[in-house]
Design an enzyme around this catalytic site. Structure first.
Site, PDB file in Angstrom:
ATOM      1  N   LYS A  79      -0.811 -16.041  -3.853  1.00 45.76           N
ATOM      2  CA  LYS A  79      -0.552 -15.003  -2.845  1.00 45.76           C
ATOM      3  C   LYS A  79      -1.474 -15.217  -1.654  1.00 45.76           C
ATOM      4  O   LYS A  79      -2.657 -15.529  -1.829  1.00 45.76           O
ATOM      5  CB  LYS A  79      -0.794 -13.628  -3.492  1.00 45.76           C
ATOM      6  CG  LYS A  79      -0.434 -12.438  -2.610  1.00 45.76           C
ATOM      7  CD  LYS A  79      -0.667 -11.133  -3.378  1.00 45.76           C
ATOM      8  CE  LYS A  79      -0.293  -9.897  -2.575  1.00 45.76           C
ATOM      9  NZ  LYS A  79      -0.517  -8.648  -3.323  1.00 45.76           N
ATOM     10  N   SER A 154       3.316  -5.585  -3.180  1.00 46.50           N
ATOM     11  CA  SER A 154       3.200  -6.536  -2.104  1.00 46.50           C
ATOM     12  C   SER A 154       3.267  -8.007  -2.512  1.00 46.50           C
ATOM     13  O   SER A 154       3.453  -8.854  -1.639  1.00 46.50           O
ATOM     14  CB  SER A 154       1.889  -6.280  -1.361  1.00 46.50           C
ATOM     15  OG  SER A 154       0.781  -6.489  -2.213  1.00 46.50           O
ATOM     16  N   SER A 178       1.096  -3.860  -7.049  1.00 43.23           N
ATOM     17  CA  SER A 178       1.610  -5.029  -6.321  1.00 43.23           C
ATOM     18  C   SER A 178       1.892  -6.274  -7.144  1.00 43.23           C
ATOM     19  O   SER A 178       2.519  -7.201  -6.627  1.00 43.23           O
ATOM     20  CB  SER A 178       0.657  -5.406  -5.203  1.00 43.23           C
ATOM     21  OG  SER A 178       0.913  -4.585  -4.107  1.00 43.23           O
TER      22      SER A 178
HETATM   23  N1  GLN Z   1       2.436  -0.336  -2.703  1.00 42.88           N
HETATM   24  C1  GLN Z   1       1.052   0.041  -2.843  1.00 42.88           C
HETATM   25  C2  GLN Z   1       0.407   0.153  -1.479  1.00 42.88           C
HETATM   26  O1  GLN Z   1       1.108  -0.001  -0.539  1.00 42.88           O
HETATM   27  C3  GLN Z   1       0.332  -0.930  -3.712  1.00 42.88           C
HETATM   28  C4  GLN Z   1       0.042  -2.189  -3.036  1.00 42.88           C
HETATM   29  C5  GLN Z   1      -0.808  -3.109  -3.840  1.00 42.88           C
HETATM   30  O2  GLN Z   1      -0.928  -2.970  -5.056  1.00 42.88           O
HETATM   31  N2  GLN Z   1      -1.469  -4.012  -3.134  1.00 42.88           N
HETATM   32  O3  GLN Z   1      -0.728   0.411  -1.336  1.00 42.88           O
END
Ligand code: GLN
Length: 485
Positions: A79, A154, A178
């Site tokens: 990532k 994400s 994410s």
């Molecule tokens: N969707 C969540 C956020 O926007 C989690 C994102 C993540 O785990 N990096 O914060």
């Protein structure tokens, strides 16, 4: 050469035995990336030359030395908020679009030392802020199962890359879901380890008290294999844990006799798509038929989790992101004086969701609001942790849907932040409580993947993986969408 499209474990075995060369493996995957990623856009940078050179180096090692590498020749996607020294690290943001890290993340370093070959960096919501990968400054990723739908986020790029077989293993990061939500949306396995299990050194900080790096793979066993390699104490991350690392792959063979799973009613009610719920319930029915005990439990503070998370995460983000000022990293806007340089750099460098989080977080931390918002959210966080402790006095782990819905259509929620935030309703609690959580494929609704999540006590990764592998045996799945291409 069947080994080539096989699991990470099988690839590593064949490379160690010399049945296939690391270079052949890397060629096969680079070729798939070349053919498939134009449409999916799971990847932000591909390192053809570096990956080939590394593969040749592995092939040139003395056999006894290669025999020691648990990930010998296994292509790995990373990532793009995790630092790599060969490839740029953008975090999906314009502000870091040309950034090259001077060092490598510990998790990457350990995977590479175990024989993995980094082939590409994957797309993500800017700085990890989002649930669909649509907030990437470089354009969205498509879901391999339905290309008009999001892959989740994400870590959507990592998840889509695995589902499309552009690599057998990927690293993601999980602050509020994410790794798990994109794993569920792409029909693969994703694990968020216990806070501290995997070093965060080299992970671009979003919300430091919640962030963890973890594996994404097609099978539970492959996820365990990667977890084993990246876990363990790292003196460069003060929050990393000295807890001994289990042999996650060997532990899969242990029995699950007498396993008790808690079903928290709060995760199966309003807000959960009924079809998703029935897929998860049907997995539980099959587990019961195998002798697993499933009992209803309560996690009473769940309803405050999203509110607490969306105060704590932005609060920490507002502080973490203050380092991007145009002086030390990446992009710098042109301006007449230094103050306008800071302002223009941040205004031009950050996307609108990141700006929203910085504003929210700064507000929640400001004098007069700190107690009302931030401190209160921290109290809720403690209560959520306590709910889990009480639950684990009665059951070995808790089960929930991973996401409240199937993958949604690209563009359908981009302008509705609240709706986007609600995608995280089942996943943020594990981060708030620092607990490990695993998502495994549970079935399909209308051809779209659904995931089931297991959350366990701290350092119960081995147990979660065992439960996941039992589910793997019980769930029938269609062929992978792009494997025949
Ligand atoms: N969707 C969540 C956020 O926007 C989690 C994102 C993540 O785990 N990096 O914060």
């Amino acid at each position: 050469m069947d080994t080539i499209a096989a699991s990470a474990g099988a690839i590593a075995r064949s490379v160690r035995a010399g049945d296939v060369s690391a270079e052949q493996i890397v060629d096969f995957y680079l070729n798939r990336i070349g053919r498939l990623d134009g449409e999916l856009h799971a990847l932000l940078a591909v390192d053809e030359a570096g990956a080939r050179a590394r593969a040749r180096m592995l092939d040139g090692l003395p056999t006894e030395q290669r025999a020691l590498l648990p990930l010998a020749g296994v292509p790995l996607v990373v990532k793009d908020n995790i630092a790599t020294d060969g490839l740029p690290t953008s975090a999906g943001s314009r502000i870091l679009s040309k950034f090259h890290s001077p060092f490598e993340a510990t998790a990457v370093e350990r995977a590479v030392a175990a024989g993995a070959v980094v082939v590409a960096k994957s797309n993500l919501d800017e700085f990890g802020m989002g649930s669909s990968t649509e907030y990437s400054a470089f354009g969205p990723t498509r879901n391999p199962w339905a290309r008009d739908r999001v892959p989740g986020g994400s870590s959507g790029g990592s998840a889509a890359a695995i589902a499309a077989n552009m690599a057998p293993l990927a690293l993601g990061s999980d602050t509020g879901g994410s790794i798990r939500q994109p794993a569920a949306f792409c029909g693969i396995v994703g694990l968020k380890p216990t806070y501290g299990r995997v070093s965060r050194f080299g992970l671009i900080a979003y919300a430091s008290s919640l962030d963890q790096i973890g594996p994404l793979a097609r099978t539970v066993k492959d996820a365990g294999l990667l977890l084993q390699v990246i876990s363990g104490l790292d003196r460069r991350d003060a929050t990393s844990s000295a807890e001994p690392v289990a042999d996650y792959v060997a532990e899969l063979e242990r029995s699950l006799d007498g396993l008790r799973i808690g079903l928290p009613t709060q995760y199966f009610g309003a807000g959960i798509d009924p079809e998703v719920r029935s897929v998860v319930i049907s997995v539980l029915d099959r587990l019961k038929a195998r002798g697993v005990q499933v009992v209803e439990i309560e996690l009473p503070h769940t309803e405050y989790a999203i509110a607490a998370y969306y105060l704590i995460a932005p609060a920490e983000a507002s502080s973490n992101l203050s380092r991007f000022d145009g002086v030390r990293y990446g992009f710098r806007a042109t301006a007449g004086d230094v103050v306008s340089m800071y302002q223009n750099t941040r205004a031009e460098g950050f996307g609108s969701e990141v700006v929203r989080r910085v504003l929210l977080g700064t507000h929640a931390l400001s004098v007069g609001y700190y107690d009302q918002y931030y401190v209160k959210a921290q109290k809720v966080r403690a209560l959520i942790g306590r709910d889990f402790m009480e639950a684990f006095a009665k059951v070995d782990m808790v089960v929930t849907p991973t996401a409240p819905e199937v993958p949604f259509e690209l563009g359908s929620r981009q302008d509705d932040p609240l709706k986007m935030y609600l995608s995280d309703i089942c996943t943020v609690t594990a981060n708030l409580a620092g607990l490990p959580a695993l998502s495994v494929p549970a079935g399909f609704v209308g051809g779209l993947p659904v995931g089931v999540q297991f959350i366990g006590p701290a350092y119960s990764e081995a147990l979660l993986l065992r439960a996941g592998s039992m589910v793997e045996e019980l769930v029938e799945r269609p062929p992978w969408p792009l494997d025949a291409l």
